[in-house]
Write an enzyme that holds these catalytic residues in place. Structure first.
Site, PDB file in Angstrom:
ATOM      1  N   TRP A 122       0.819  -1.222   0.000  1.00 11.70           N
ATOM      2  CA  TRP A 122       0.000   0.000   0.000  1.00 11.70           C
ATOM      3  C   TRP A 122       0.846   1.261   0.000  1.00 11.70           C
ATOM      4  O   TRP A 122       0.417   2.292  -0.516  1.00 11.70           O
ATOM      5  CB  TRP A 122      -1.083  -0.032   1.073  1.00 11.70           C
ATOM      6  CG  TRP A 122      -0.762   0.205   2.512  1.00 11.70           C
ATOM      7  CD1 TRP A 122       0.298  -0.260   3.206  1.00 11.70           C
ATOM      8  CD2 TRP A 122      -1.551   0.972   3.442  1.00 11.70           C
ATOM      9  NE1 TRP A 122       0.213   0.140   4.513  1.00 11.70           N
ATOM     10  CE2 TRP A 122      -0.906   0.896   4.688  1.00 11.70           C
ATOM     11  CE3 TRP A 122      -2.729   1.689   3.355  1.00 11.70           C
ATOM     12  CZ2 TRP A 122      -1.407   1.514   5.836  1.00 11.70           C
ATOM     13  CZ3 TRP A 122      -3.238   2.311   4.498  1.00 11.70           C
ATOM     14  CH2 TRP A 122      -2.580   2.227   5.717  1.00 11.70           C
ATOM     15  N   ASP A 123       2.086   1.182   0.506  1.00 13.03           N
ATOM     16  CA  ASP A 123       2.994   2.331   0.398  1.00 13.03           C
ATOM     17  C   ASP A 123       3.117   2.775  -1.055  1.00 13.03           C
ATOM     18  O   ASP A 123       3.231   3.974  -1.351  1.00 13.03           O
ATOM     19  CB  ASP A 123       4.409   1.964   0.878  1.00 13.03           C
ATOM     20  CG  ASP A 123       4.467   1.572   2.342  1.00 13.03           C
ATOM     21  OD1 ASP A 123       3.704   0.680   2.746  1.00 13.03           O
ATOM     22  OD2 ASP A 123       5.276   2.155   3.084  1.00 13.03           O
TER      23      ASP A 123
ATOM     24  N   ASN B   8       2.318  -8.420   1.084  1.00 11.56           N
ATOM     25  CA  ASN B   8       2.577  -7.302   2.002  1.00 11.56           C
ATOM     26  C   ASN B   8       3.829  -6.530   1.546  1.00 11.56           C
ATOM     27  O   ASN B   8       3.846  -5.304   1.461  1.00 11.56           O
ATOM     28  CB  ASN B   8       2.751  -7.929   3.391  1.00 11.56           C
ATOM     29  CG  ASN B   8       3.098  -6.962   4.509  1.00 11.56           C
ATOM     30  OD1 ASN B   8       2.698  -7.186   5.643  1.00 11.56           O
ATOM     31  ND2 ASN B   8       3.846  -5.920   4.271  1.00 11.56           N
TER      32      ASN B   8
ATOM     33  N   ARG C  83       0.328 -13.075   3.359  1.00 17.11           N
ATOM     34  CA  ARG C  83      -0.600 -11.985   3.666  1.00 17.11           C
ATOM     35  C   ARG C  83      -0.402 -10.871   2.651  1.00 17.11           C
ATOM     36  O   ARG C  83       0.637 -10.767   2.007  1.00 17.11           O
ATOM     37  CB  ARG C  83      -0.396 -11.469   5.081  1.00 17.11           C
ATOM     38  CG  ARG C  83       0.993 -10.889   5.323  1.00 17.11           C
ATOM     39  CD  ARG C  83       1.110 -10.425   6.764  1.00 17.11           C
ATOM     40  NE  ARG C  83       2.252  -9.584   6.974  1.00 17.11           N
ATOM     41  CZ  ARG C  83       3.352  -9.973   7.623  1.00 17.11           C
ATOM     42  NH1 ARG C  83       3.451 -11.206   8.086  1.00 17.11           N
ATOM     43  NH2 ARG C  83       4.353  -9.130   7.799  1.00 17.11           N
ATOM     44  N   SER C  84      -1.440 -10.028   2.562  1.00 16.31           N
ATOM     45  CA  SER C  84      -1.386  -8.913   1.634  1.00 16.31           C
ATOM     46  C   SER C  84      -1.366  -7.625   2.448  1.00 16.31           C
ATOM     47  O   SER C  84      -0.962  -7.605   3.623  1.00 16.31           O
ATOM     48  CB  SER C  84      -2.594  -8.983   0.693  1.00 16.31           C
ATOM     49  OG  SER C  84      -2.508  -8.015  -0.318  1.00 16.31           O
TER      50      SER C  84
ATOM     51  N   ARG D 119       5.620 -13.910  12.902  1.00 15.52           N
ATOM     52  CA  ARG D 119       6.054 -13.279  11.640  1.00 15.52           C
ATOM     53  C   ARG D 119       7.570 -13.401  11.562  1.00 15.52           C
ATOM     54  O   ARG D 119       8.263 -12.941  12.485  1.00 15.52           O
ATOM     55  CB  ARG D 119       5.697 -11.785  11.638  1.00 15.52           C
ATOM     56  CG  ARG D 119       4.245 -11.435  11.550  1.00 15.52           C
ATOM     57  CD  ARG D 119       4.039  -9.973  11.954  1.00 15.52           C
ATOM     58  NE  ARG D 119       4.495  -9.731  13.310  1.00 15.52           N
ATOM     59  CZ  ARG D 119       4.874  -8.564  13.805  1.00 15.52           C
ATOM     60  NH1 ARG D 119       4.869  -7.476  13.049  1.00 15.52           N
ATOM     61  NH2 ARG D 119       5.262  -8.440  15.052  1.00 15.52           N
TER      62      ARG D 119
ATOM     63  N   ASP E  41      -0.369  -1.911  11.688  1.00 13.97           N
ATOM     64  CA  ASP E  41       0.206  -2.792  12.696  1.00 13.97           C
ATOM     65  C   ASP E  41       1.118  -1.957  13.591  1.00 13.97           C
ATOM     66  O   ASP E  41       2.107  -1.430  13.103  1.00 13.97           O
ATOM     67  CB  ASP E  41       0.942  -3.985  12.080  1.00 13.97           C
ATOM     68  CG  ASP E  41       1.860  -3.595  10.905  1.00 13.97           C
ATOM     69  OD1 ASP E  41       1.561  -2.622  10.186  1.00 13.97           O
ATOM     70  OD2 ASP E  41       2.875  -4.260  10.726  1.00 13.97           O
TER      71      ASP E  41
ATOM     72  N   GLU F 214       8.583   8.490   8.444  1.00 10.77           N
ATOM     73  CA  GLU F 214       7.517   7.515   8.205  1.00 10.77           C
ATOM     74  C   GLU F 214       6.197   7.946   8.833  1.00 10.77           C
ATOM     75  O   GLU F 214       5.118   7.704   8.289  1.00 10.77           O
ATOM     76  CB  GLU F 214       8.000   6.202   8.840  1.00 10.77           C
ATOM     77  CG  GLU F 214       7.071   5.051   8.810  1.00 10.77           C
ATOM     78  CD  GLU F 214       7.457   3.994   9.838  1.00 10.77           C
ATOM     79  OE1 GLU F 214       8.100   4.337  10.865  1.00 10.77           O
ATOM     80  OE2 GLU F 214       7.105   2.832   9.620  1.00 10.77           O
TER      81      GLU F 214
ATOM     82  N   GLU G 198       6.990  -1.330  17.389  1.00  9.78           N
ATOM     83  CA  GLU G 198       7.996  -2.358  17.687  1.00  9.78           C
ATOM     84  C   GLU G 198       9.354  -2.112  17.043  1.00  9.78           C
ATOM     85  O   GLU G 198      10.275  -2.885  17.236  1.00  9.78           O
ATOM     86  CB  GLU G 198       7.465  -3.740  17.292  1.00  9.78           C
ATOM     87  CG  GLU G 198       7.290  -3.915  15.803  1.00  9.78           C
ATOM     88  CD  GLU G 198       6.809  -5.319  15.401  1.00  9.78           C
ATOM     89  OE1 GLU G 198       6.070  -5.958  16.159  1.00  9.78           O
ATOM     90  OE2 GLU G 198       7.201  -5.754  14.309  1.00  9.78           O
TER      91      GLU G 198
HETATM   92  O1  LIG Z   1       6.187   1.299   5.420  1.00  6.42           O
HETATM   93  C1  LIG Z   1       6.179  -0.092   5.311  1.00  6.42           C
HETATM   94  C2  LIG Z   1       5.219  -0.705   6.314  1.00  6.42           C
HETATM   95  O2  LIG Z   1       5.773  -0.457   7.618  1.00  6.42           O
HETATM   96  C3  LIG Z   1       5.006  -0.938   8.727  1.00  6.42           C
HETATM   97  O3  LIG Z   1       4.792  -2.320   8.709  1.00  6.42           O
HETATM   98  C4  LIG Z   1       5.854  -3.157   8.299  1.00  6.42           C
HETATM   99  O4  LIG Z   1       6.657  -3.537   9.375  1.00  6.42           O
HETATM  100  C5  LIG Z   1       6.150  -4.557  10.249  1.00  6.42           C
HETATM  101  C6  LIG Z   1       7.221  -4.905  11.232  1.00  6.42           C
HETATM  102  O5  LIG Z   1       8.441  -5.183  10.635  1.00  6.42           O
HETATM  103  C7  LIG Z   1       5.681  -5.762   9.428  1.00  6.42           C
HETATM  104  O6  LIG Z   1       5.175  -6.771  10.230  1.00  6.42           O
HETATM  105  C8  LIG Z   1       4.618  -5.311   8.444  1.00  6.42           C
HETATM  106  O7  LIG Z   1       4.095  -6.375   7.737  1.00  6.42           O
HETATM  107  C9  LIG Z   1       5.290  -4.327   7.514  1.00  6.42           C
HETATM  108  O8  LIG Z   1       4.369  -3.908   6.540  1.00  6.42           O
HETATM  109  C10 LIG Z   1       3.648  -0.271   8.676  1.00  6.42           C
HETATM  110  O9  LIG Z   1       2.870  -0.632   9.764  1.00  6.42           O
HETATM  111  C11 LIG Z   1       2.940  -0.622   7.373  1.00  6.42           C
HETATM  112  O10 LIG Z   1       1.727   0.067   7.297  1.00  6.42           O
HETATM  113  C12 LIG Z   1       3.806  -0.138   6.196  1.00  6.42           C
HETATM  114  O11 LIG Z   1       3.242  -0.570   4.999  1.00  6.42           O
END
Ligand SMILES: OC[C@H]1O[C@H](O[C@H]2O[C@H](CO)[C@@H](O)[C@H](O)[C@H]2O)[C@H](O)[C@@H](O)[C@@H]1O
Length: 611
Positions: free
Chosen positions: A211-212, A248, A257-258, A324, A360, A563, A578
């Site tokens: 989605w980014d 993802n 997962r997506s 994960r 998340d 971010e 986290e």
């Molecule tokens: O900007 C990228 C993404 O960053 C966050 O999530 C990501 O990091 C998590 C921990 O490492 C991982 O579990 C998750 O699947 C990743 O997408 C953020 O929360 C996301 O929205 C964003 O797309």
């Protein structure tokens, strides 16, 4: 039966009613049943309640490399300790040699009281691995020019123009292609061999994210980098063709997962700017394939409304019930409070499903905002996911119409109307004038869930206003509705000095108070500005100005785009969650450029924070 008793909310009355018909229920048993039900009826739904009736649970199994790297991650934590430890670093490491040789060397490492000494660990990492991210090599984007023609024509203030050009030039820092090594030795990399160049979010996010990419593309279009934007979509289409959905992120450990489905929106934005119908024609089959992933199997939820209409909606649901890989040490620690394996598995599924939401982690998915173990994502039918799917339906109908495929047009037009009706029937709350997530109070095998008003979650989140995003595509809300929603938004507490806050719960999670995220600002701003109401447009502009100012102030003090931001004060960077706050940053750059294009910046308007 258990479920019916629970839902009645009157366990003793139901048992009394059942007793005459079931003489075999002894007093002791009925007492046990009563106490169990009483306890269960006051416990909020939680992770352990889910996943007993999954029919379509095809998972991509863990590769030997991911299993090994996860083991390495866990050993490295024992050696290095938790401070500054990023578990993702280890599962991103590319192997220099074959896995069998690397594993053999790993098992021979000395251990003192079961722990690998730090110097040995470092030597092992140097000898057997390249650095994390070395398999994503820098590539100069061919369509980048330092100042594109007609760049931000409404931005007149010189400070803002200089800054916007600097942000535009960040695309060069974030541009990558997958190294040839990945194609030659795929088994030595967790990175997937995407065929075309990409733009990454930045810092620890060394790969493409689903989605980014939407907001990255919005910014690339402002920067007139049409080929780079199309290349990103082609990569995501490649993922759909290989896995049936967009992952993802482009790593093998993200396969199950997506993330929020915005691929059709990316194609739509590119088509709107370029008019490239051939690009649409090539993407369309994958958009339809991805759509099936979201509306069927474990993602599908049926709800019957109070008038007896059945609605098909979707939820987030990861095909994964283990830690994960990129955060395995963290997930194992969080799961340690669960005593048995099936509760742990259910918790891990909720965690992975929450990663699928893009939020998340957030109190939005927790029945107790301060306790991660109460994550219940698979029991929630989310407002935003269904808003995005409505948009997918509208987009596919439009593309099919452009391509002369009337049958597909009719099918998707009808689906969009049905979802519009469902969004109104299930999520809309006329007292609050917001759209609320719907909690399915059990995750059992019911075919159709009966709507109950009390199952709408009336806590305040930015997502309660996300359906406004579709005002551009729906036939339009009437102006009284718009005014009511506007008032509800203004009173919600979400609008802060430096932008829109994600929720009102200050619990240390990153998708909660006091953080504001670029995608959420942009969606709500676009919704407001497309409503047809002057007051809403002015509010949209006001939020955009707050957001641009805070981005600018933080950029000046830190030299970076972030971010997420703390919207309680202008120029404050976000935190919580986290991992350490990240810079770079793809979607923030994209949103900034898109907002500057839309609203401009007059010559004499201050860009500095207002005290
Ligand atoms: O900007 C990228 C993404 O960053 C966050 O999530 C990501 O990091 C998590 C921990 O490492 C991982 O579990 C998750 O699947 C990743 O997408 C953020 O929360 C996301 O929205 C964003 O797309």
């Amino acid at each position: 039966m258990f479920y019916c008793i629970l839902k009645s909310g009157k366990p003793m009355a139901v048992i009394k009613h059942l007793l005459p018909k079931m003489p075999y229920l002894s007093f002791h048993f009925s007492f046990f049943l009563f106490s169990t039900l009483l306890v269960m009826s006051v416990i909020p739904p939680r992770a352990a309640a889910s996943s007993s009736c999954i029919v379509d649970d095809r998972t991509y199994s863990t590769t030997p490399l991911v299993s090994f790297l996860q083991r390495l991650q866990s050993e490295a934590l024992k050696t290095l300790g938790p401070s500054s430890f990023d578990p993702k670093f280890y599962v991103d490491l590319p192997l220099k040699k074959d896995l069998s040789l690397t594993e053999a060397a790993f098992w021979k490492l000395p251990r003192v009281k079961g722990i690998i000494p730090e110097n040995h660990l470092h030597r092992f990492l140097e000898a057997y691995f390249d650095d994390a991210g070395d398999d994503m090599v820098y590539t100069e984007p061919e369509d980048f020019v330092p100042e594109p023609v007609e760049f931000l024509p409404k931005v007149f203030n010189p400070k803002v123009r200089v800054w916007a050009l600097e942000v535009h030039s960040l695309w060069k820092n974030l541009s990558r292609r997958v190294s040839d090594n990945v194609k030659k030795y795929p088994e030595r990399h967790t990175l997937l061999p995407l065929p075309e160049p990409v733009i990454i979010p930045g810092s620890r996010f060394r790969e493409v994210y689903y989605w980014d990419s939407y907001w990255i593309i919005r910014g690339l279009l402002v920067s007139k980098m049409y080929d780079t934007a199309k290349a990103i979509v082609n990569n995501l289409v490649w993922l759909v063709d290989a896995y049936g959905h967009v992952l993802n992120g482009a790593r093998v450990y993200y396969a199950n997962r997506s993330q929020p489905p915005l691929l059709s929106s990316m194609v739509m934005e590119i088509y709107t700017r370029t008019g490239d119908l051939e690009f649409v024609r090539k993407s369309l089959p994958s958009l339809m394939k991805e759509y099936t992933f979201w509306i069927s199997g474990i993602h599908k939820v049926m709800i019957r409304d109070l008038h007896g209409h059945k609605h098909s909606l979707s939820r987030y649901y990861a095909r994964w019930n283990k830690p994960r890989p990129e955060s395995a040490t963290i997930d194992e620690e969080s799961a340690s409070k669960f005593l048995n394996d099936s509760d742990k598995e259910a918790f891990y599924r909720e965690v992975a499903s929450t990663a699928e939401t893009g939020w998340d982690f957030s109190s939005r998915w927790m029945s107790n905002s301060f306790d991660l173990s109460t994550l219940s994502t698979t029991s929630i039918v989310p407002v935003d996911l269904n808003t995005y799917l409505y948009k997918v339906e509208v987009d596919i109908a439009f593309f099919a119409q452009q391509l002369g495929d009337i049958k597909t047009y009719e099918k998707f037009f009808k689906a969009s109307k049905a979802r519009q009706f469902a969004i109104r029937s299930i999520f809309w709350n006329a007292e609050m004038n917001q759209w609320l997530d719907y909690w399915i109070r059990s995750n059992d095998c019911e075919d159709v869930h009966q709507f109950e008003a009390r199952n709408q979650n009336d806590r305040i989140f930015a997502s309660n206003f996300i359906p406004m995003w579709n005002w551009k595509h729906s036939s339009g809300e009437n102006s009284i509705m718009v005014e009511r929603i506007l008032e509800s938004f203004q009173k919600s507490g979400l609008l802060r000095g430096a932008g829109i806050v994600t929720s009102l719960s200050n619990n240390g999670q990153q998708w909660d108070f006091p953080n504001g995220w670029s995608p959420l600002q942009h969606i709500i701003i676009e919704g407001l500005s497309n409503s047809g109401s002057k007051a809403a447009w002015e509010l949209a502009q006001d939020i955009a100005v707050r957001w641009i100012r805070t981005n600018y102030a933080a950029y000046n003090t830190t030299g970076a785009m972030h971010e997420k931001y703390d919207v309680e004060g202008c120029g404050k960077v976000g935190g919580g969650g986290e991992y350490k706050p990240q810079t770079g940053f793809g979607w923030s750059n994209g949103v900034l450029l898109a907002l500057l294009e839309e609203f401009g910046w007059p010559f004499d308007k201050d860009i500095e924070c207002r005290s």
